[in-house]
Motif scaffolding. Structure first.
Motif, PDB file in Angstrom:
ATOM      1  N   ALA A  11     -73.766  29.579  20.565  1.00 18.36           N
ATOM      2  CA  ALA A  11     -73.432  28.400  21.381  1.00 18.36           C
ATOM      3  C   ALA A  11     -73.922  27.099  20.750  1.00 18.36           C
ATOM      4  CB  ALA A  11     -74.007  28.553  22.787  1.00 18.36           C
ATOM      5  N   ARG A  12     -75.125  27.131  20.156  1.00 17.00           N
ATOM      6  CA  ARG A  12     -75.655  25.909  19.527  1.00 17.00           C
ATOM      7  C   ARG A  12     -74.788  25.465  18.354  1.00 17.00           C
ATOM      8  NH1 ARG A  12     -81.356  28.602  18.605  1.00 17.00           N
ATOM      9  NH2 ARG A  12     -79.873  30.269  18.295  1.00 17.00           N
ATOM     10  N   LEU A  13     -74.352  26.441  17.565  1.00 16.65           N
ATOM     11  CA  LEU A  13     -73.576  26.115  16.381  1.00 16.65           C
ATOM     12  C   LEU A  13     -72.121  25.789  16.712  1.00 16.65           C
ATOM     13  CD1 LEU A  13     -74.988  28.597  13.732  1.00 16.65           C
ATOM     14  CD2 LEU A  13     -75.615  26.227  14.168  1.00 16.65           C
ATOM     15  N   ASP A  58     -75.331  19.447  12.715  1.00 15.34           N
ATOM     16  CA  ASP A  58     -76.754  19.649  12.974  1.00 15.34           C
ATOM     17  C   ASP A  58     -77.298  20.729  12.041  1.00 15.34           C
ATOM     18  OD1 ASP A  58     -79.298  19.937  13.956  1.00 15.34           O
ATOM     19  OD2 ASP A  58     -78.688  20.344  16.026  1.00 15.34           O
ATOM     20  N   SER A  59     -77.737  20.306  10.861  1.00 13.02           N
ATOM     21  CA  SER A  59     -78.231  21.284   9.884  1.00 13.02           C
ATOM     22  C   SER A  59     -79.534  21.932  10.342  1.00 13.02           C
ATOM     23  CB  SER A  59     -78.396  20.647   8.503  1.00 13.02           C
ATOM     24  OG  SER A  59     -79.359  19.627   8.541  1.00 13.02           O
ATOM     25  N   ALA A  60     -80.296  21.243  11.201  1.00 14.06           N
ATOM     26  CA  ALA A  60     -81.542  21.828  11.714  1.00 14.06           C
ATOM     27  C   ALA A  60     -81.227  23.050  12.591  1.00 14.06           C
ATOM     28  CB  ALA A  60     -82.340  20.794  12.497  1.00 14.06           C
ATOM     29  N   ALA A  61     -80.248  22.920  13.471  1.00  8.68           N
ATOM     30  CA  ALA A  61     -79.840  24.056  14.317  1.00  8.68           C
ATOM     31  C   ALA A  61     -79.274  25.171  13.452  1.00  8.68           C
ATOM     32  CB  ALA A  61     -78.811  23.604  15.350  1.00  8.68           C
ATOM     33  N   PHE A  62     -78.516  24.802  12.433  1.00 13.51           N
ATOM     34  CA  PHE A  62     -77.945  25.768  11.496  1.00 13.51           C
ATOM     35  C   PHE A  62     -79.070  26.561  10.825  1.00 13.51           C
ATOM     36  CE2 PHE A  62     -76.050  26.847   7.330  1.00 13.51           C
ATOM     37  CZ  PHE A  62     -74.833  27.376   7.716  1.00 13.51           C
ATOM     38  N   GLY A  63     -80.102  25.858  10.367  1.00 12.26           N
ATOM     39  CA  GLY A  63     -81.252  26.508   9.729  1.00 12.26           C
ATOM     40  C   GLY A  63     -82.034  27.384  10.683  1.00 12.26           C
ATOM     41  N   ARG A  64     -82.214  26.912  11.946  1.00 13.10           N
ATOM     42  CA  ARG A  64     -82.940  27.715  12.937  1.00 13.10           C
ATOM     43  C   ARG A  64     -82.217  29.025  13.240  1.00 13.10           C
ATOM     44  NH1 ARG A  64     -83.935  22.630  15.104  1.00 13.10           N
ATOM     45  NH2 ARG A  64     -82.211  22.785  16.588  1.00 13.10           N
ATOM     46  N   VAL A  65     -80.910  28.940  13.413  1.00  9.82           N
ATOM     47  CA  VAL A  65     -80.136  30.162  13.668  1.00  9.82           C
ATOM     48  C   VAL A  65     -80.226  31.087  12.460  1.00  9.82           C
ATOM     49  CG1 VAL A  65     -77.806  31.069  14.020  1.00  9.82           C
ATOM     50  CG2 VAL A  65     -78.595  29.114  15.363  1.00  9.82           C
ATOM     51  N   GLY A  66     -80.141  30.527  11.267  1.00  7.79           N
ATOM     52  CA  GLY A  66     -80.270  31.338  10.059  1.00  7.79           C
ATOM     53  C   GLY A  66     -81.612  32.031   9.960  1.00  7.79           C
ATOM     54  N   GLN A 100     -84.239  32.189   0.338  1.00  8.08           N
ATOM     55  CA  GLN A 100     -85.596  31.642   0.504  1.00  8.08           C
ATOM     56  C   GLN A 100     -85.628  30.538   1.559  1.00  8.08           C
ATOM     57  OE1 GLN A 100     -86.752  30.347  -3.409  1.00  8.08           O
ATOM     58  NE2 GLN A 100     -86.637  32.411  -4.279  1.00  8.08           N
ATOM     59  N   GLU A 101     -84.643  29.650   1.520  1.00 10.69           N
ATOM     60  CA  GLU A 101     -84.629  28.539   2.471  1.00 10.69           C
ATOM     61  C   GLU A 101     -84.344  29.006   3.895  1.00 10.69           C
ATOM     62  OE1 GLU A 101     -82.137  25.330   1.111  1.00 10.69           O
ATOM     63  OE2 GLU A 101     -83.308  25.065  -0.725  1.00 10.69           O
ATOM     64  N   PHE A 102     -83.462  29.989   4.057  1.00 11.50           N
ATOM     65  CA  PHE A 102     -83.197  30.508   5.403  1.00 11.50           C
ATOM     66  C   PHE A 102     -84.424  31.246   5.949  1.00 11.50           C
ATOM     67  CE2 PHE A 102     -78.582  29.763   4.902  1.00 11.50           C
ATOM     68  CZ  PHE A 102     -78.325  29.215   6.151  1.00 11.50           C
ATOM     69  N   ALA A 103     -85.219  31.842   5.078  1.00 13.67           N
ATOM     70  CA  ALA A 103     -86.453  32.484   5.534  1.00 13.67           C
ATOM     71  C   ALA A 103     -87.390  31.445   6.157  1.00 13.67           C
ATOM     72  CB  ALA A 103     -87.135  33.196   4.366  1.00 13.67           C
ATOM     73  N   ARG A 104     -87.377  30.223   5.615  1.00 12.00           N
ATOM     74  CA  ARG A 104     -88.174  29.119   6.168  1.00 12.00           C
ATOM     75  C   ARG A 104     -87.462  28.419   7.331  1.00 12.00           C
ATOM     76  NH1 ARG A 104     -88.362  27.384   0.680  1.00 12.00           N
ATOM     77  NH2 ARG A 104     -87.151  25.571   1.329  1.00 12.00           N
ATOM     78  N   GLY A 105     -86.126  28.485   7.328  1.00 12.43           N
ATOM     79  CA  GLY A 105     -85.359  27.831   8.383  1.00 12.43           C
ATOM     80  C   GLY A 105     -84.867  26.447   8.031  1.00 12.43           C
ATOM     81  N   ASN A 106     -85.102  26.003   6.796  1.00 18.62           N
ATOM     82  CA  ASN A 106     -84.614  24.691   6.381  1.00 18.62           C
ATOM     83  C   ASN A 106     -84.618  24.591   4.871  1.00 18.62           C
ATOM     84  OD1 ASN A 106     -87.233  23.971   5.418  1.00 18.62           O
ATOM     85  ND2 ASN A 106     -87.805  23.320   7.464  1.00 18.62           N
TER      86      ASN A 106
END
Length: 160
Positions: free
Chosen positions: A152-154, A116-124, A95-101
């Motif tokens: 590359a971001r991660l 960088d958990s924000a980048a992690f969530g965006r990639v997810g 559910q959280e990865f569907a939202r990205g955070n």
């Protein structure tokens, strides 16, 4: 045969430092039953400890289970922590990865060494369909590890 083994151990241990860091919890003979039974770090004691370890074949068991003064905080322990976390939180992670955070996304990022958990969530979120395609926690974790090592971001955020 015993004399050859002991002579080999003496030669092998002669090149090792006499004092191994106290944080390791064992001497030059390594972890294992020998390290538990023989705590002194003199060369002769370490030869005996290594002999005990060699004859009883217990170091593999100690390393695998984290017992007998063997530490398991390496890669395999981190992967096990990630696996347990994903299994317990799989549906909420989905559910959280569907939202990205989310809190669990941030926790998983931390468990995977990502700053960088924000980048992690965006990639997810971007790779959501691929990550959750097989609908199993293990498959998700394998695919997420692959993304962390190839994106590359991660790579820069996670220190890979």
């Amino acid at each position: 045969m015993k004399k050859i083994f002991i002579a080999f151990l003496l030669v092998a241990l002669a090149g090792l430092p006499t004092i191994i860091s106290a944080r390791d919890g064992y001497g030059a003979a390594g972890c294992g039953l020998g390290a538990v039974v023989i705590a002194e770090n003199k060369k002769v004691h370490q030869v005996i400890a290594a002999t005990v370890n060699g004859f009883s074949g217990n170091q593999t068991f100690g390393i695998s289970t984290g017992t007998l003064n063997c530490k398991t905080a390496g890669v395999s322990e981190k992967q096990r922590q990630q696996q347990i976390f994903v299994h317990v939180n799989y549906r909420l992670l989905e559910q959280e990865f569907a939202r990205g955070n989310g809190e669990r996304v941030g926790a998983l990022a931390s468990l995977m060494g990502c700053k960088d958990s924000a980048a992690f969530g965006r990639v997810g979120k971007e790779k959501f369909a691929t990550l959750f395609e097989a609908n199993t926690p293990d498959s998700f974790l394998d695919r997420m590890r692959s993304e962390v090592s190839s994106d590359a971001r991660l790579v820069s955020s996670c220190g890979i």
